[in-house]
Design an enzyme around this catalytic site. Structure first.
Site, short mmCIF file in Angstrom:
data_model
loop_
_atom_site.label_atom_id
_atom_site.label_comp_id
_atom_site.label_asym_id
_atom_site.label_seq_id
_atom_site.Cartn_x
_atom_site.Cartn_y
_atom_site.Cartn_z
N CYS A 80 -17.73 23.55 16.61
CA CYS A 80 -17.65 22.21 17.20
C CYS A 80 -18.99 21.85 17.86
CB CYS A 80 -16.47 22.11 18.16
SG CYS A 80 -15.98 20.41 18.55
N HIS A 184 -12.56 23.21 14.77
CA HIS A 184 -12.15 24.47 15.39
C HIS A 184 -11.32 25.26 14.38
CE1 HIS A 184 -13.30 24.03 19.67
NE2 HIS A 184 -13.24 22.75 19.39
N GLU A 186 -9.84 28.05 14.59
CA GLU A 186 -8.67 28.69 15.19
C GLU A 186 -7.54 27.70 15.48
OE1 GLU A 186 -10.88 27.12 18.74
OE2 GLU A 186 -11.39 27.88 16.75
#
Length: 209
Positions: A80, A184, A186
């Site tokens: 990011c 992101h 995750e």
């Protein structure tokens, strides 16, 4: 395998810490260069404003540490805002120099009929396959939240693009031991977790060669 997460006060690190632990990584989260130097790979996260982030990295001596990683052959993943910091400069708020590890500039999305920030699920279109990625799934959707994007990049440093508002948005980038993801991983469902797992698996392979 030890992964060092650079904690410079710009973002919630819990989700990426947990994702790395599920991949059986030992995670050290720190703003201390000497502590981070023990890691096999480094992750640069970030949420917030580019100028604030660079100021904190400079104040803590972390900017120089990050710039030294390619020479040491230590893999670096920027996520990011962390990805945007890898570029030469940004115009967010004011003109600020970045880490300069990738060629290109961070600029605000131009005004248009689409919503800013770019927020939501978008498909990644891989124009070339990163060396660390073994296979590309059919569903490559990941979740974006950002108001600035990398521009004037070089083709060899852009692996995947997302289309938004008629623009091609660099989503996965890199050069040498440096990788960046605008989203992101995750928090990006199955494919996002797969990308993170593939990046970690490649670091592990290199450690055992």
């Amino acid at each position: 395998m030890i992964v060092g997460i650079i904690d410079y006060g710009m973002g919630n690190l819990f989700s990426v810490e947990q994702a790395l632990k599920k991949l059986e990584c030992t995670v050290i989260t720190s703003d201390d260069v000497e502590v981070l130097a023990e890691a096999d790979a480094i992750l640069l996260p970030g949420v917030g404003a580019f100028p604030d982030a660079m100021s904190r990295l400079d104040e803590k001596g972390l900017a120089g540490f990050i710039r030294s990683l390619p020479e040491q052959g230590i893999p670096l993943l920027g996520i990011c805002l962390g990805m945007q910091l890898l570029y030469e400069d940004s115009e967010e708020g004011r003109a600020v120099k970045g880490l300069g590890l990738l060629k290109g500039h961070i600029r605000r999305f131009p005004s248009g009929t689409y919503r800013i920030p770019h927020m939501g699920w978008n498909r990644l279109n891989f124009i070339q396959q990163p060396y660390w990625l073994e296979d590309i799934h059919e569903d490559t959707h990941v979740y974006f939240v950002h108001s600035f994007l990398a521009t004037e990049t070089t083709s060899e440093q852009v692996f995947a693009l997302a289309e938004y508002g008629g623009l091609e948005v660099p989503g996965v980038v890199g050069g040498g031991s440096i990788t960046g993801m605008q989203f992101h991983p995750e928090k990006s469902g199955e494919f996002g977790h797969y990308l993170l797992a593939q990046w970690i698996a490649n670091v592990r392979r290199d450690l055992h060669e």
